[in-house]
Design an enzyme around this catalytic site. Structure first.
Site, PDB file in Angstrom:
ATOM      1  N   SER A  50      -3.437  32.841  43.416  1.00 26.64           N
ATOM      2  CA  SER A  50      -3.154  33.531  44.715  1.00 26.64           C
ATOM      3  C   SER A  50      -4.686  33.311  45.333  1.00 26.64           C
ATOM      4  O   SER A  50      -5.667  33.143  44.568  1.00 26.64           O
ATOM      5  CB  SER A  50      -2.767  34.626  44.758  1.00 26.64           C
ATOM      6  OG  SER A  50      -3.834  35.467  44.057  1.00 26.64           O
ATOM      7  N   ASP A  83      -1.115  30.000  45.851  1.00 28.06           N
ATOM      8  CA  ASP A  83      -0.022  31.107  46.086  1.00 28.06           C
ATOM      9  C   ASP A  83      -0.498  31.902  47.354  1.00 28.06           C
ATOM     10  O   ASP A  83      -1.557  32.323  47.075  1.00 28.06           O
ATOM     11  CB  ASP A  83       0.276  31.931  45.112  1.00 28.06           C
ATOM     12  CG  ASP A  83       1.647  32.716  45.201  1.00 28.06           C
ATOM     13  OD1 ASP A  83       2.439  32.338  46.277  1.00 28.06           O
ATOM     14  OD2 ASP A  83       1.607  34.008  44.838  1.00 28.06           O
ATOM     15  N   GLU A 135       6.837  31.328  54.466  1.00 28.72           N
ATOM     16  CA  GLU A 135       7.571  32.411  54.693  1.00 28.72           C
ATOM     17  C   GLU A 135       7.758  32.702  55.918  1.00 28.72           C
ATOM     18  O   GLU A 135       7.181  32.508  57.006  1.00 28.72           O
ATOM     19  CB  GLU A 135       7.394  33.553  53.811  1.00 28.72           C
ATOM     20  CG  GLU A 135       5.854  34.127  54.224  1.00 28.72           C
ATOM     21  CD  GLU A 135       5.306  35.243  53.107  1.00 28.72           C
ATOM     22  OE1 GLU A 135       4.875  36.041  53.480  1.00 28.72           O
ATOM     23  OE2 GLU A 135       5.649  35.161  51.957  1.00 28.72           O
ATOM     24  N   HIS A 177       6.518  42.857  46.104  1.00 31.77           N
ATOM     25  CA  HIS A 177       5.269  42.623  45.372  1.00 31.77           C
ATOM     26  C   HIS A 177       4.820  43.846  44.622  1.00 31.77           C
ATOM     27  O   HIS A 177       4.892  45.012  45.231  1.00 31.77           O
ATOM     28  CB  HIS A 177       4.210  42.042  46.146  1.00 31.77           C
ATOM     29  CG  HIS A 177       4.291  40.709  46.446  1.00 31.77           C
ATOM     30  ND1 HIS A 177       3.649  39.822  47.311  1.00 31.77           N
ATOM     31  CD2 HIS A 177       5.119  39.823  45.694  1.00 31.77           C
ATOM     32  CE1 HIS A 177       3.979  38.642  47.218  1.00 31.77           C
ATOM     33  NE2 HIS A 177       5.129  38.621  46.510  1.00 31.77           N
ATOM     34  N   ASN A 227       8.988  33.934  41.218  1.00 35.37           N
ATOM     35  CA  ASN A 227       7.494  34.387  40.984  1.00 35.37           C
ATOM     36  C   ASN A 227       7.307  35.482  40.243  1.00 35.37           C
ATOM     37  O   ASN A 227       8.124  36.696  40.593  1.00 35.37           O
ATOM     38  CB  ASN A 227       7.119  34.402  42.371  1.00 35.37           C
ATOM     39  CG  ASN A 227       6.586  32.996  43.139  1.00 35.37           C
ATOM     40  OD1 ASN A 227       7.016  32.139  42.674  1.00 35.37           O
ATOM     41  ND2 ASN A 227       5.856  33.320  44.347  1.00 35.37           N
ATOM     42  N   THR A 230       2.987  40.774  38.588  1.00 31.74           N
ATOM     43  CA  THR A 230       2.853  42.146  38.088  1.00 31.74           C
ATOM     44  C   THR A 230       3.060  42.507  36.657  1.00 31.74           C
ATOM     45  O   THR A 230       2.427  43.008  35.861  1.00 31.74           O
ATOM     46  CB  THR A 230       3.313  43.083  39.122  1.00 31.74           C
ATOM     47  OG1 THR A 230       2.724  42.933  40.370  1.00 31.74           O
ATOM     48  CG2 THR A 230       2.982  44.610  38.734  1.00 31.74           C
TER      49      THR A 230
END
Length: 278
Positions: A50, A83, A135, A177, A227, A230
């Site tokens: 990311s 990402d 997105e 997320h 994806n 975490t």
């Protein structure tokens, strides 16, 4: 083996009606653990970085090149993905870093600007052999598209895909997320509608908060890219915390980072089997 392209990985997955799991890399141990888990499961995987992780390391090249080096050493197919990239300059580094796809995130802009910026990213991607994911709205950890209760509108999504030419679309179907609990509830009826309405792969962000059986079901319903981030951090930090509670005199970081890396590998192998429905 050589790193495979995201385009090839997804073309094969869609032809075989299966999903690919993508795991977020933060440290070198993440990359090593993810590849070890994929090798254990004997399944292909995506390593993704990311923009936040890149900025943490201070240089877009350091962690990216280390991740690519780990990928090349893998005995299973590995693709490299950037990402949630908002900085065009970072996106433009993808080809030289051997990353074959980018999730370009213009979701903080209004719809018209998101379309135009994403269209520009897609045009650049086409010229440079880079597969572009995008997105609608904001995703995860923010009051946006992946906040509880928010859902992607199929008609708007279809128009967005037509207007931008994007290669894949992250959709809001109930996940979020940064969840450390696995109690998100996916809208499976909407996943099926979106799969019928769109002719590009669907991407599920925030999968760490989704129960295993729902991930498996979403994959069977047409969610092509899953994806996970975490959950790896929970495993990594939990294993290190447990180690240091027992051994409070170790000062060599390799002793506890190895434990964290092994925990990531175990979590990855398990998630890959969940996504594959094994």
């Amino acid at each position: 083996m050589p790193v495979v392209s995201s385009h090839d990985l997804f073309s094969q997955a869609m032809a075989e009606k299966r999903s690919i799991a993508a795991f977020n890399v933060i440290t070198l141990e993440h990359a090593e653990g993810i590849v070890a888990g994929a090798e254990e499961a004997k399944l292909p995987v995506i390593l993704q970085l990311s923009e936040n992780a890149i900025r943490y390391h201070g240089s877009p090249t350091a962690i990216a090149r280390a991740t690519a080096a780990v990928a090349v050493s893998s005995s299973v197919d590995v693709a490299l993905h950037l990402d949630h990239i908002t900085d065009v300059a970072i996106m433009h580094l993808a080809p030289e870093l051997d990353f074959s796809s980018v999730m370009f995130d213009a979701s903080r802009y209004d719809y018209a600007d998101n379309v135009e910026l994403t269209r520009q990213a897609v045009r650049w991607g086409a010229r440079n052999g880079i597969w572009i994911e995008a997105e609608l709205g904001e995703v995860g950890g923010k009051d946006g598209a992946h906040a509880p209760g928010v859902r992607t509108d199929p008609q708007e999504a279809a128009e967005f895909v037509r207007a931008t030419g994007v290669d894949a679309l992250a959709v809001a179907v109930g996940s979020s997320h940064a969840m450390t609990s696995k109690d998100a509830s996916l809208d499976h009826a909407l996943i099926s509608v979106l799969q019928e309405a769109l002719d590009v792969p669907l991407v599920l962000h925030g999968s760490s908060g989704v129960p295993d059986e729902e991930i498996t079901q979403a994959a069977s319903e047409g969610m092509v890219k899953i994806n996970i981030g975490t959950a790896l951090n929970v495993a990594y930090s939990g294993a290190i915390r447990s180690f240091l509670q027992v051994d409070d005199v170790s000062v060599d970081p390799r002793s506890f980072l190895r434990v964290g890396r092994d925990a990531i590998a175990e979590a990855v192998a398990r998630y890959l089997k969940v996504v594959a429905g094994r």
